[in-house]
Scaffold this motif. Structure first.
Motif, PDB file in Angstrom:
ATOM      1  N   TYR A 130      67.067  63.937   9.150  1.00 63.12           N
ATOM      2  CA  TYR A 130      67.532  65.073   9.957  1.00 63.12           C
ATOM      3  C   TYR A 130      66.674  66.308   9.682  1.00 63.12           C
ATOM      4  O   TYR A 130      66.315  67.047  10.602  1.00 63.12           O
ATOM      5  CB  TYR A 130      68.992  65.404   9.639  1.00 63.12           C
ATOM      6  CG  TYR A 130      69.999  64.321   9.959  1.00 63.12           C
ATOM      7  CD1 TYR A 130      69.636  63.153  10.624  1.00 63.12           C
ATOM      8  CD2 TYR A 130      71.333  64.469   9.577  1.00 63.12           C
ATOM      9  CE1 TYR A 130      70.569  62.163  10.892  1.00 63.12           C
ATOM     10  CE2 TYR A 130      72.272  63.485   9.849  1.00 63.12           C
ATOM     11  CZ  TYR A 130      71.883  62.329  10.504  1.00 63.12           C
ATOM     12  OH  TYR A 130      72.813  61.354  10.771  1.00 63.12           O
TER      13      TYR A 130
ATOM     14  N   LEU B 233      71.571  69.897  12.332  1.00 59.08           N
ATOM     15  CA  LEU B 233      72.060  68.592  11.893  1.00 59.08           C
ATOM     16  C   LEU B 233      72.515  67.725  13.057  1.00 59.08           C
ATOM     17  O   LEU B 233      72.290  66.510  13.064  1.00 59.08           O
ATOM     18  CB  LEU B 233      73.195  68.777  10.876  1.00 59.08           C
ATOM     19  CG  LEU B 233      72.817  69.509   9.591  1.00 59.08           C
ATOM     20  CD1 LEU B 233      74.014  69.589   8.657  1.00 59.08           C
ATOM     21  CD2 LEU B 233      71.640  68.835   8.905  1.00 59.08           C
ATOM     22  N   LEU B 234      73.151  68.312  14.063  1.00 57.26           N
ATOM     23  CA  LEU B 234      73.597  67.536  15.219  1.00 57.26           C
ATOM     24  C   LEU B 234      72.409  67.006  15.992  1.00 57.26           C
ATOM     25  O   LEU B 234      72.353  65.819  16.345  1.00 57.26           O
ATOM     26  CB  LEU B 234      74.483  68.395  16.129  1.00 57.26           C
ATOM     27  CG  LEU B 234      74.969  67.703  17.410  1.00 57.26           C
ATOM     28  CD1 LEU B 234      75.770  66.445  17.064  1.00 57.26           C
ATOM     29  CD2 LEU B 234      75.816  68.663  18.250  1.00 57.26           C
ATOM     30  N   VAL B 235      71.430  67.867  16.245  1.00 59.51           N
ATOM     31  CA  VAL B 235      70.210  67.430  16.940  1.00 59.51           C
ATOM     32  C   VAL B 235      69.493  66.367  16.112  1.00 59.51           C
ATOM     33  O   VAL B 235      68.983  65.377  16.644  1.00 59.51           O
ATOM     34  CB  VAL B 235      69.271  68.625  17.217  1.00 59.51           C
ATOM     35  CG1 VAL B 235      67.927  68.138  17.755  1.00 59.51           C
ATOM     36  CG2 VAL B 235      69.917  69.588  18.193  1.00 59.51           C
TER      37      VAL B 235
ATOM     38  N   SER C  70      69.609  73.041   8.877  1.00 62.57           N
ATOM     39  CA  SER C  70      69.705  73.420  10.292  1.00 62.57           C
ATOM     40  C   SER C  70      69.569  72.220  11.211  1.00 62.57           C
ATOM     41  O   SER C  70      68.976  71.205  10.844  1.00 62.57           O
ATOM     42  CB  SER C  70      68.617  74.443  10.638  1.00 62.57           C
ATOM     43  OG  SER C  70      67.349  73.839  10.608  1.00 62.57           O
TER      44      SER C  70
ATOM     45  N   ALA D  96      70.822  64.215  14.005  1.00 61.34           N
ATOM     46  CA  ALA D  96      71.552  62.952  14.099  1.00 61.34           C
ATOM     47  C   ALA D  96      71.321  62.278  15.443  1.00 61.34           C
ATOM     48  O   ALA D  96      71.124  61.060  15.520  1.00 61.34           O
ATOM     49  CB  ALA D  96      73.042  63.200  13.886  1.00 61.34           C
ATOM     50  N   GLU D  97      71.335  63.068  16.507  1.00 66.49           N
ATOM     51  CA  GLU D  97      71.121  62.514  17.847  1.00 66.49           C
ATOM     52  C   GLU D  97      69.712  61.947  18.000  1.00 66.49           C
ATOM     53  O   GLU D  97      69.515  60.866  18.561  1.00 66.49           O
ATOM     54  CB  GLU D  97      71.374  63.587  18.904  1.00 66.49           C
ATOM     55  CG  GLU D  97      72.844  63.987  19.023  1.00 66.49           C
ATOM     56  CD  GLU D  97      73.056  65.157  19.960  1.00 66.49           C
ATOM     57  OE1 GLU D  97      72.057  65.867  20.278  1.00 66.49           O
ATOM     58  OE2 GLU D  97      74.209  65.377  20.390  1.00 66.49           O
TER      59      GLU D  97
END
Length: 200
Positions: A94, A149-151, A147, A153-154
């Motif tokens: 990530y 983290l969602l992006v 920073s 993971a995706e």
């Protein structure tokens, strides 16, 4: 301009042994690189592979000998049984995605710093401080570890799906813009020769 999609795993000893030779090859041929970290253990299960711990003893023994031989051949420090392996590769992956989006440092150096931390320096690449140190070493802001983290993971999940669709089954894996595929750090010379032939 030549292009290389580079599928790698921050947990992979063979990615470590690749060092920064890909970047040298790309510079020699004016090629761009798209770095694509992925979950190697899930990739194995999706493409007919077997995690190292589940392989037949003969395969495990050969892997152990071959890794040590390759490291010696390349003159690279290497610990066959690192203190923190296996560990969770997601946090480092990530952070890598965040660094790639940021673009201010050296991504090749970051791949090598992360893998070297595991396979030579006895560090846990799931640890935030280790990741921050690697980011800083490669010229990135250490705060990138926290920073996107969602992006991250995706993107990590999307890289896996893309890899399966494109015939990737291990790491490191290199695919040229015209879909020529090279698996393993020991095929970097072949990639170099292929790009040279294409430019002649």
């Amino acid at each position: 301009m030549p292009h290389i999609d580079y599928y790698f795993a921050t947990l992979s000893p063979y990615t470590y042994l690749a060092g920064t030779r890909l970047e040298d090859i790309a510079a020699r041929h004016g090629a761009t690189i798209a770095y694509k970290p992925l979950d190697i253990m899930t990739l194995f299960s999706r493409t007919g592979g077997t995690p190292p711990k589940d392989r037949h003893p003969a395969r495990q023994e050969y892997r152990a000998q071959e890794l040590v031989r390759q490291a010696r051949k390349l003159g690279m420090p290497f610990n066959l049984t690192p203190a923190h392996w296996p560990t969770n590769p997601a946090p480092s992956s990530y952070a890598f995605v965040a660094a790639a989006k940021d673009g201010s440092g050296d991504l090749g150096a970051l791949v090598h710093a992360l893998t070297r931390s595991c396979w030579a320096d006895e560090k846990d690449i799931a640890d935030d401080e280790v990741i921050r140190t690697c980011l800083q070493e490669a010229g990135f802001d250490p705060a990138l570890a926290d920073s996107g983290l969602l992006v991250g993971a995706e993107t990590y999940a999307a890289n896996l799906e893309e890899a399966v669709e494109r015939g990737v089954f291990g790491a490191p894996f290199y695919i040229t813009g015209d879909d020529e595929r090279f698996w393993g750090q020991d095929r970097l010379e072949d990639l170099d020769m292929y790009l040279k032939a294409k430019s002649e």
